[in-house]
Enzyme design. Structure first.
Site, PDB file in Angstrom:
ATOM      1  N   GLU A 147      16.160 -21.390 -83.713  1.00  0.00           N
ATOM      2  CA  GLU A 147      15.773 -22.092 -83.033  1.00  0.00           C
ATOM      3  C   GLU A 147      16.839 -20.702 -82.725  1.00  0.00           C
ATOM      4  O   GLU A 147      15.459 -20.012 -81.354  1.00  0.00           O
ATOM      5  CB  GLU A 147      16.909 -22.854 -81.387  1.00  0.00           C
ATOM      6  CG  GLU A 147      16.564 -24.007 -81.797  1.00  0.00           C
ATOM      7  CD  GLU A 147      17.152 -24.946 -83.446  1.00  0.00           C
ATOM      8  OE1 GLU A 147      18.329 -24.389 -84.112  1.00  0.00           O
ATOM      9  OE2 GLU A 147      16.849 -26.138 -83.329  1.00  0.00           O
TER      10      GLU A 147
ATOM     11  N   HIS B 126      25.116 -33.015 -78.379  1.00  0.00           N
ATOM     12  CA  HIS B 126      24.245 -33.592 -78.210  1.00  0.00           C
ATOM     13  C   HIS B 126      23.915 -34.105 -76.203  1.00  0.00           C
ATOM     14  O   HIS B 126      23.170 -34.631 -76.230  1.00  0.00           O
ATOM     15  CB  HIS B 126      23.344 -34.504 -79.352  1.00  0.00           C
ATOM     16  CG  HIS B 126      22.633 -34.052 -80.370  1.00  0.00           C
ATOM     17  ND1 HIS B 126      23.981 -33.718 -81.188  1.00  0.00           N
ATOM     18  CD2 HIS B 126      21.760 -34.558 -81.143  1.00  0.00           C
ATOM     19  CE1 HIS B 126      23.225 -33.845 -82.085  1.00  0.00           C
ATOM     20  NE2 HIS B 126      21.354 -33.772 -81.948  1.00  0.00           N
TER      21      HIS B 126
HETATM   22  C1  TPP Z   1      20.181 -26.624 -84.175  1.00  0.00           C
HETATM   23  C2  TPP Z   1      19.147 -27.925 -84.283  1.00  0.00           C
HETATM   24  N1  TPP Z   1      17.712 -28.511 -83.841  1.00  0.00           N
HETATM   25  C3  TPP Z   1      17.534 -28.920 -84.527  1.00  0.00           C
HETATM   26  C4  TPP Z   1      17.792 -30.648 -84.137  1.00  0.00           C
HETATM   27  C5  TPP Z   1      17.200 -31.025 -84.773  1.00  0.00           C
HETATM   28  N2  TPP Z   1      17.260 -31.777 -85.762  1.00  0.00           N
HETATM   29  C6  TPP Z   1      18.083 -33.024 -86.202  1.00  0.00           C
HETATM   30  S1  TPP Z   1      17.808 -33.323 -88.311  1.00  0.00           S
HETATM   31  C7  TPP Z   1      16.460 -32.364 -87.889  1.00  0.00           C
HETATM   32  C8  TPP Z   1      15.795 -32.692 -88.817  1.00  0.00           C
HETATM   33  C9  TPP Z   1      17.048 -31.304 -90.576  1.00  0.00           C
HETATM   34  O1  TPP Z   1      16.180 -31.966 -91.969  1.00  0.00           O
HETATM   35  P1  TPP Z   1      16.726 -31.731 -92.749  1.00  0.00           P
HETATM   36  O2  TPP Z   1      17.564 -30.962 -92.836  1.00  0.00           O
HETATM   37  O3  TPP Z   1      16.108 -31.295 -93.632  1.00  0.00           O
HETATM   38  O4  TPP Z   1      18.185 -32.983 -92.720  1.00  0.00           O
HETATM   39  P2  TPP Z   1      17.730 -34.095 -93.301  1.00  0.00           P
HETATM   40  O5  TPP Z   1      17.177 -34.622 -91.850  1.00  0.00           O
HETATM   41  O6  TPP Z   1      16.243 -34.685 -94.442  1.00  0.00           O
HETATM   42  O7  TPP Z   1      18.587 -35.003 -93.901  1.00  0.00           O
HETATM   43  C10 TPP Z   1      15.962 -31.924 -86.742  1.00  0.00           C
HETATM   44  C11 TPP Z   1      15.358 -31.112 -86.388  1.00  0.00           C
HETATM   45  C12 TPP Z   1      19.240 -30.470 -83.952  1.00  0.00           C
HETATM   46  N3  TPP Z   1      19.924 -31.145 -84.934  1.00  0.00           N
HETATM   47  N4  TPP Z   1      19.844 -29.192 -83.763  1.00  0.00           N
END
Ligand code: TPP
Ligand code: MG
Lengths: 328, 327
Positions: free
Chosen positions: B60, B129
């Site tokens: 971000e 959130h």
């Molecule tokens: C700062 C932030 N940006 C966006 C999100 C929304 N978000 C939650 S999980 C996620 C994907 C994360 O993927 P990864 O780190 O690969 O973990 P996985 O879900 O595969 O376990 C996103 C974009 C968030 N929670 N926090």
């Protein structure tokens, strides 16, 4: 200093039953979510079980662990009861975060499970802080910091890795690379060919491990933890794994193919450890079935426990804003 | 006029502005191939291509800053935060770079950028959130902040925001994305100026001042109170900054009683500012002390019942209206 428990002696059959507990817990959580007993966002760990169980099997109970929001398994692996985990999903007072945290914010101080963090990569600096405290107090603990492949492009992640390397802090960064961050594949999010190269950029020793293989994860984490206890330093492991379900309960996962999913399912971490143990004569089919039945029963009992537990009382709304229930 | 959802209205606004000005582009997490985490950008990748509808990694602070930089050299970025809770990761860019640049450069660099995405508590998402960020951002000189509650307002304000030469935050609402409302047909240009409130329901006994997710709450309460012979006027601020003081004073001059129902926290919340201005400018019009209904002053609990107790809900608003009306 705490007495060291020799890692090799963690019973593999017990670890297999832990994986089963996690799997059955997640399946039941999914069902309870659909029945609207669980609210908010809910991210399941199904498929990735070998990563957390392997890692936990390799460290001591007083080592620190911290993870992101896909956290149910990490609490269960640490020994938080299925009851307390399910109750948290139900938002009950008996939950591991008193019903105040929810699926994404599991905590268990007693078991050194430091969360459950829902802002991507925001907990990576926290892990470094915990490792800092270990070194500050001259302890021989290690911190295990779990995060997803999506976390490695956040500033917080980079700043944390540099700090850990600069101060030589006892932390193992464990990237659970399940190839996707929501709908974005690693290929589309990351300029590097492989995630592990991030570690090299900070002069942190790193290795790739097969995250579908319990034994490989355990042995690698044990080796790294051993080295850290002798002389504090950070380390990085990229565990290659896969989540079978969508990102969260609302994600149909249409960005990937059935074939890809099937390929990983064939490599299932539970099936794999079971086969290894069976081949070596350490596990019979009857035993396995019994373990699975026990896991299912434990989870059913947890649902019942969660249902029967009471909600956090309204009068306590202000009790957990400031320490010791103080009012501003 | 036709009925569309709040989500569709935003989608139309994006498409129309992308169509109108080649300098406009949309960037954020999952905006392109996934069609938007909440499907606001549905179809835009196909229509405008990957050069203008751009998926980002989870970075971000990086992509918000990229937007500010691109704006310095003439582009007009629309930066989507998956939710404004994640904009906190980019706080430095939104608060320190975007709004300060014009002053610091002695007027050489204005920053025409839109930061948009859902803001405010949704349902049981817990403390990290559920942030309502309007009061943080509205306190920053150089930023403009709007928070539409209806499809029509969402479309008209977003389009205006894209054309504004300053950083504008369009705070959407997850709980409203599927709500429906009447909007002008697509061939009719719909621009709603920033800084214009809207009377969503006329009334004579009390002014209920609201915005975003508290508008439907206010309308519901106003309808119920009518049966108890209390006539509540519902004034939707639409923009937090600039603030439509005239509309506020007009309404209060008519009703002489005020309840402000806001989505943020009580301490230094939006309502505190509105309240201050009313007493400063039209103190003599007031027949009762102003009441603010906001969130409770606690991080958001996950538990559903506690969450409801924390939120500015219909029960609290009803009680507040009755209290200012001495009913
Ligand atoms: C700062 C932030 N940006 C966006 C999100 C929304 N978000 C939650 S999980 C996620 C994907 C994360 O993927 P990864 O780190 O690969 O973990 P996985 O879900 O595969 O376990 C996103 C974009 C968030 N929670 N926090
Ligand atoms: Mg991932």
């Amino acid at each position: 200093m705490t007495a060291m428990q020799p890692v090799e002696q963690r019973d593999e059959v017990e670890m297999l039953s832990l994986m089963l507990l996690i799997r059955r817990f997640e399946e039941r959580a999914s069902q309870q979510y659909q029945a609207q007993k669980v609210g908010g966002f809910c991210h399941l760990y199904i498929g990735q079980e070998a990563v957390v169980t392997g890692a936990i099997a390799a460290v001591r109970d007083d080592d620190y662990i911290i993870t992101a929001y896909r956290d149910h398994a990490h609490a269960l692996a640490r020994g938080t009861s299925a009851n307390a985990c399910m109750a948290e999903l139900f938002g009950k007072e008996t939950g591991c975060s008193r019903g105040l945290g929810g699926s994404m914010h599991f905590f268990d101080r007693q078991r050194h499970m430091y969360g459950g963090h829902a802002i991507v990569a925001a907990h990576v600096p926290l892990a470094v802080g915990m490792a800092f405290a270990i070194k500050y107090r001259s302890e021989d603990r290690v911190t295990l910091c779990f995060f997803g492949d999506g976390a490695i492009n956040q500033g917080a992640f980079h700043e944390a890795l540099n700090l850990a390397a600069l101060y030589k802090l006892p932390v193992v960064f464990i990237c659970e690379n399940n190839l996707f961050a929501m709908g974005t594949s690693v290929k589309r999010s990351t300029s590097l060919k492989q995630i592990i190269d991030r570690a090299e950029g900070y002069d942190i020793p790193g290795e790739i491990v097969d995250g579908m293989n319990f034994r490989e994860v355990r042995d690698k984490v044990a080796e790294v933890a051993d080295s850290i206890r002798k002389e504090p330093h950070p380390a990085f492991l990229e565990a290659r794994t896969y989540r079978y379900r969508g990102h969260s309960m609302s994600d149909p996962a249409s960005y990937r193919t059935k074939q890809e999913l099937e390929k990983y399912r064939l490599d299932d971490p539970i099936t794999r450890l079971r086969a290894q143990l069976t081949r070596e004569g350490k596990l019979t089919n009857e035993q396995f079935d019994r373990l699975d039945k026990q896991a299912k029963e434990a989870v059913m009992a947890a649902v019942k426990f969660a249902e029967q537990s009471s909600e956090p009382p309204l009068e306590k709304l202000y009790d957990y804003t400031y320490a010791n229930g103080a009012k501003p | 006029m036709r009925e569309i959802t709040y989500r569709q209205a935003l989608n139309e606004a994006l498409a129309e502005e992308l169509e109108r000005d080649p300098n406009v582009f949309l960037m954020g997490e999952e905006v392109a191939e996934y069609q938007g985490a909440y499907k606001v950008s549905h179809g835009l990748l196909e229509r405008f291509g990957p050069e203008r509808i751009i998926d980002t990694p989870i970075s971000e602070n990086g992509f918000a800053g990229l937007g500010v930089g691109a704006a310095m050299v003439g582009l007009r970025p629309i930066i989507e935060f998956m939710t404004f809770s994640f904009s906190l990761v980019a706080f430095d860019q939104v608060v320190n770079n975007a709004p300060n640049m014009y002053t610091m450069s002695g007027g050489q660099f204005n920053i025409p950028i839109v930061f948009r995405g859902p803001n405010g508590p949704a349902h049981q998402l817990g403390a990290t959130h559920s942030h309502a960020t309007e009061n943080f951002y509205a306190s920053v000189p150089g930023l403009k902040v709007c928070a539409p509650a209806t499809p029509r307002d969402a479309k008209g304000l977003l389009k205006t925001a894209v054309r504004d030469n300053n950083p504008v935050l369009v705070l959407e609402a997850e709980l409203l994305y599927s709500s429906k409302g009447m909007v002008e047909p697509p061939d009719e240009e719909l621009l709603i100026p920033l800084g214009k409130a809207d009377v969503k329901r006329e009334g004579s006994d009390v002014s209920v001042i609201c915005y975003s997710q508290t508008v439907p709450v206010a309308l519901k309460v106003a309808a119920q109170l009518e049966e108890e012979d209390i006539s509540a006027e519902v004034l939707d601020l639409r923009s937090i900054k600039p603030l439509d003081e005239k509309a506020i004073y007009d309404s209060v001059t008519k009703t002489h009683r005020v309840v402000i129902v806001e989505q943020d926290h009580p301490f230094c919340g939006v309502g505190a500012e509105v309240c201050y201005r009313i007493q400063e400018n039209i103190f003599d019009e007031l027949d009762a002390p102003i009441i603010r209904v906001s969130q409770e002053d606690v991080p958001m609990p996950y538990n559903e019942r506690l969450e409801h107790a924390v939120l500015p809900n219909a029960e609290k608003l009803t009680a507040a209206v009755k209290k200012v009306c001495y009913a």
